[in-house]
Scaffold this motif. Structure first.
Motif, PDB file in Angstrom:
ATOM      1  N   LYS A 142       0.851  -1.197   0.000  1.00  0.00           N
ATOM      2  CA  LYS A 142       0.000   0.000   0.000  1.00  0.00           C
ATOM      3  C   LYS A 142       0.882   1.242   0.000  1.00  0.00           C
ATOM      4  N   GLY A 189       0.858   5.326   0.355  1.00  0.00           N
ATOM      5  CA  GLY A 189       0.040   6.432   0.855  1.00  0.00           C
ATOM      6  C   GLY A 189       0.155   7.677  -0.015  1.00  0.00           C
ATOM      7  N   GLY A 190      -0.566   8.711   0.392  1.00  0.00           N
ATOM      8  CA  GLY A 190      -0.692   9.935  -0.395  1.00  0.00           C
ATOM      9  C   GLY A 190       0.626  10.575  -0.817  1.00  0.00           C
ATOM     10  N   THR A 191       1.570  10.687   0.113  1.00  0.00           N
ATOM     11  CA  THR A 191       2.829  11.341  -0.287  1.00  0.00           C
ATOM     12  C   THR A 191       3.631  10.453  -1.226  1.00  0.00           C
ATOM     13  N   TRP A 200       3.668   1.452   2.765  1.00  0.00           N
ATOM     14  CA  TRP A 200       4.757   2.362   2.380  1.00  0.00           C
ATOM     15  C   TRP A 200       4.318   3.795   2.610  1.00  0.00           C
ATOM     16  N   THR A 201       5.150   4.563   3.335  1.00  0.00           N
ATOM     17  CA  THR A 201       4.771   5.942   3.625  1.00  0.00           C
ATOM     18  C   THR A 201       5.999   6.847   3.546  1.00  0.00           C
ATOM     19  N   ASP A 202       5.967   7.966   4.264  1.00  0.00           N
ATOM     20  CA  ASP A 202       7.040   8.952   4.091  1.00  0.00           C
ATOM     21  C   ASP A 202       7.998   8.976   5.281  1.00  0.00           C
ATOM     22  N   GLY A 251       9.211   3.931   9.317  1.00  0.00           N
ATOM     23  CA  GLY A 251       8.573   3.046  10.287  1.00  0.00           C
ATOM     24  C   GLY A 251       7.955   3.805  11.443  1.00  0.00           C
ATOM     25  N   MET A 252       7.388   3.034  12.374  1.00  0.00           N
ATOM     26  CA  MET A 252       6.759   3.622  13.564  1.00  0.00           C
ATOM     27  C   MET A 252       7.852   4.165  14.481  1.00  0.00           C
ATOM     28  N   HIS A 253       7.793   5.441  14.794  1.00  0.00           N
ATOM     29  CA  HIS A 253       8.777   6.029  15.713  1.00  0.00           C
ATOM     30  C   HIS A 253       8.312   5.862  17.157  1.00  0.00           C
ATOM     31  N   ASN A 296       7.925   8.017  19.316  1.00  0.00           N
ATOM     32  CA  ASN A 296       7.108   9.134  19.775  1.00  0.00           C
ATOM     33  C   ASN A 296       6.719   9.908  18.524  1.00  0.00           C
ATOM     34  N   ASP A 297       5.799  10.851  18.655  1.00  0.00           N
ATOM     35  CA  ASP A 297       5.311  11.563  17.475  1.00  0.00           C
ATOM     36  C   ASP A 297       6.410  12.460  16.899  1.00  0.00           C
ATOM     37  N   PRO A 298       6.941  12.120  15.714  1.00  0.00           N
ATOM     38  CA  PRO A 298       8.071  12.877  15.167  1.00  0.00           C
ATOM     39  C   PRO A 298       7.702  14.307  14.785  1.00  0.00           C
ATOM     40  N   ARG A 299       6.414  14.588  14.700  1.00  0.00           N
ATOM     41  CA  ARG A 299       5.994  15.954  14.353  1.00  0.00           C
ATOM     42  C   ARG A 299       6.094  16.882  15.563  1.00  0.00           C
ATOM     43  N   ALA A 314      -0.893   7.397  16.830  1.00  0.00           N
ATOM     44  CA  ALA A 314       0.250   7.314  15.909  1.00  0.00           C
ATOM     45  C   ALA A 314      -0.282   7.261  14.478  1.00  0.00           C
ATOM     46  N   LYS A 315      -0.228   8.411  13.815  1.00  0.00           N
ATOM     47  CA  LYS A 315      -0.957   8.581  12.547  1.00  0.00           C
ATOM     48  C   LYS A 315      -0.447   7.680  11.426  1.00  0.00           C
TER      49      LYS A 315
HETATM   50  P1  ADP Z   1       0.248   8.150   4.287  1.00  0.00           P
HETATM   51  O1  ADP Z   1      -0.253   9.335   3.537  1.00  0.00           O
HETATM   52  O2  ADP Z   1       1.390   7.461   3.614  1.00  0.00           O
HETATM   53  O3  ADP Z   1      -0.833   7.217   4.723  1.00  0.00           O
HETATM   54  P2  ADP Z   1       0.287   9.338   6.926  1.00  0.00           P
HETATM   55  O4  ADP Z   1       0.420  10.822   6.856  1.00  0.00           O
HETATM   56  O5  ADP Z   1      -1.054   8.773   7.151  1.00  0.00           O
HETATM   57  O6  ADP Z   1       0.934   8.743   5.586  1.00  0.00           O
HETATM   58  O7  ADP Z   1       1.278   8.740   8.027  1.00  0.00           O
HETATM   59  C1  ADP Z   1       2.648   9.068   8.035  1.00  0.00           C
HETATM   60  C2  ADP Z   1       2.904  10.205   9.001  1.00  0.00           C
HETATM   61  O8  ADP Z   1       2.545   9.813  10.317  1.00  0.00           O
HETATM   62  C3  ADP Z   1       4.364  10.582   9.138  1.00  0.00           C
HETATM   63  O9  ADP Z   1       4.735  11.510   8.149  1.00  0.00           O
HETATM   64  C4  ADP Z   1       4.449  11.155  10.544  1.00  0.00           C
HETATM   65  O10 ADP Z   1       4.499  12.542  10.552  1.00  0.00           O
HETATM   66  C5  ADP Z   1       3.147  10.732  11.212  1.00  0.00           C
HETATM   67  N1  ADP Z   1       3.360  10.077  12.497  1.00  0.00           N
HETATM   68  C6  ADP Z   1       2.696  10.357  13.658  1.00  0.00           C
HETATM   69  N2  ADP Z   1       3.126   9.597  14.663  1.00  0.00           N
HETATM   70  C7  ADP Z   1       4.088   8.777  14.166  1.00  0.00           C
HETATM   71  C8  ADP Z   1       4.928   7.780  14.719  1.00  0.00           C
HETATM   72  N3  ADP Z   1       4.848   7.428  15.992  1.00  0.00           N
HETATM   73  N4  ADP Z   1       5.829   7.191  13.910  1.00  0.00           N
HETATM   74  C9  ADP Z   1       5.921   7.513  12.596  1.00  0.00           C
HETATM   75  N5  ADP Z   1       5.150   8.462  12.018  1.00  0.00           N
HETATM   76  C10 ADP Z   1       4.245   9.094  12.786  1.00  0.00           C
END
Ligand code: ADP
Ligand code: ASP
Ligand code: MG
Length: 437
Positions: free
Chosen positions: A8, A10-12, A217-219, A222-224, A226-229, A253-254
């Protein structure tokens, strides 16, 4: 024929012509697979705005602007005039249909049909690109097999029957492409699996075809933890257990849609979170295996309302909790956290749609206090009940942050706190420093 992988994006990952070309390179490994695509990043948000502007003068400029993005994208994506023409024709047809939809009176069903155009656009353009490159692929419309019932839940038997039939009709095909997010409801109307739901599409399909793995597959790599934002110094977690991933996704965790864990867990199919921008990075593997102890990650979920019901007779009067829960059930409002004491019970909800009615009914059970703008902070890992030290360490981080509620012991995987949303970033950073640095 055995489908080995679901991938899969994602948008980016498909957010521009260049990104789509990159994805085309990533999927080219000869495995038998189904590719699930989201809409290009930004498109679903634009379509939401368009749906909320139907029959107003705002809607034409919004449509024109979005169409321009796709016209530009098509010119960057293709080389041959035939492919440009084919994709332009498709874009024209989608926007013609959108022009027709925005003349209707707003309804949730009209909105859903408008939103579905995003995934239809990305998958058709991507397929046209692969065809231009002579890659043998087949677009299988999600609306031909992805069904949900009246509660919006997938109807696995029907999806299985329809998808299996499609796959069997194409016995030599190795590469299938389909839309994430979109589906048909019990009235055969276009519906969706909620925002971010393409992850769910991937795991539903993965579980039905019994894939070896489901890749999201995303941007990010992997899962960090804590919230990297919001927090500095976060790091990817290499392995998560299904339960841990589900808690993290549910509590904010988005990177992962919360619903997507269950189908994979039930069939014990590992889910890998991978980075399109850095394909060789290890990412996160989610499976039944546990390779760590203690806390692995922290997540936060905003928009929480806490409701406290105080009643002198709570513990003496059996039936009190049933009465309280019944009210939430009557208004189809799920409770996230709960804590009790001799004089009352506190719960949290994340859906305020029926808050006023719920409050009115609860007032028959006791005095009701409502506080909005709360955040759940969820600390996740292996925390079995005989754990010593972790709980006190976690509490230390809240030394100067008021905690409204604590929930611990509901599972072996989390400790959750309710704080005011304004204290969220501070709480996340302090927990991070205390637990991981
Ligand atoms: P997609 O469009 O590929 O589905 P999302 O925007 O839904 O991508 O998810 C990826 C984003 O989730 C990352 O860019 C990141 O900013 C955010 N994010 C929030 N919490 C976490 C976390 N714990 N680990 C990784 N990413 C996270
Ligand atoms: N395009 C949909 C959204 O933006 C679904 C998804 O990306 O998963 O919510
Ligand atoms: Mg997502």
């Amino acid at each position: 024929m055995k489908i080995s992988k679901i991938q899969k994006f994602g948008g980016t990952s498909v957010g521009s012509a260049a990104r789509m070309k990159h994805v085309a390179g990533l999927i080219d490994d000869g495995d038998t697979k189904i590719i699930v695509l989201s809409a290009m990043s930004g498109t679903t948000n634009s379509l939401v705005e368009i749906a909320n502007s139907v029959r107003t003068e705002r809607v034409s400029p919004l449509l024109a602007h979005l169409k321009q993005t796709y016209i530009q994208m098509v010119s960057e994506l293709h080389k041959t005039p035939e492919s440009i023409e084919k994709s332009t024709r498709f874009v024209d047809s989608v926007f013609e249909h959108l022009n027709h939809l925005v003349q209707k009176t707003y309804s949730p069903i009209v909105e859903k049909e408008i939103l579905a155009q995003g995934e239809l656009l990305s998958t058709h353009l991507f397929t046209h690109y692969l065809q231009e490159k002579n890659v043998d692929c087949k677009l299988i419309p999600a609306l031909d097999f992805m069904h949900v019932n009246e509660h919006g839940e997938p109807v696995f038997d029907r999806i299985d029957a329809d998808l299996t039939k499609i796959i069997n009709q194409n016995p030599t095909q190795k590469l299938f492409i389909t839309q994430g997010f979109i589906c048909l409801n019990h009235n055969a109307e276009i519906d969706n699996l909620q925002r971010g739901g393409s992850d769910y599409t991937a795991s539903i399909i993965g579980s039905i075809v019994n894939a070896d793995e489901i890749q999201i597959w995303t941007d990010i790599d992997g899962m960090h933890n804590n919230d990297p934002r919001l927090v500095e110094g976060t790091k990817p977690v290499r392995n998560l257990q299904f339960e841990e991933a589900a808690e993290l996704a549910y509590f904010g965790a988005k990177i992962l849609h919360p619903t997507c864990i269950l189908p994979a867990k039930e069939k014990n199919i590992k889910v890998r979170l991978l980075n399109t921008m850095q394909p060789t990075a290890e990412g996160t593997t989610i499976s039944n295996e546990v390779s760590h102890s203690g806390i692995v990650a922290i997540a936060a979920k905003d928009g929480i309302t806490s409701i406290k019901i105080k009643s002198g007779r709570m513990l003496l009067a059996y039936g009190f909790l049933r009465e309280v829960f019944q009210i939430f059930e009557d208004f189809q409002t799920p409770i996230d956290l709960i804590t009790t004491s001799e004089v009352g019970v506190s719960v949290t909800i994340d859906n305020n749609k029926h808050l006023n009615e719920i409050k009115q009914k609860l007032e028959k059970c006791g005095t009701v206090f409502v506080e909005k703008n709360m955040t759940i902070i969820c600390v996740v890992g292996q925390i079995p009940s005989d754990t010593i030290g972790i709980q006190s360490k976690v509490l230390q981080a809240f030394q100067d942050i008021p905690i409204r509620m604590v929930s611990y012991g509901g599972s072996n995987y989390n400790i959750s706190f309710i704080v005011r949303s304004e204290d969220k970033i501070k709480a996340l950073q302090k927990l991070h420093n205390t637990l991981f640095l």
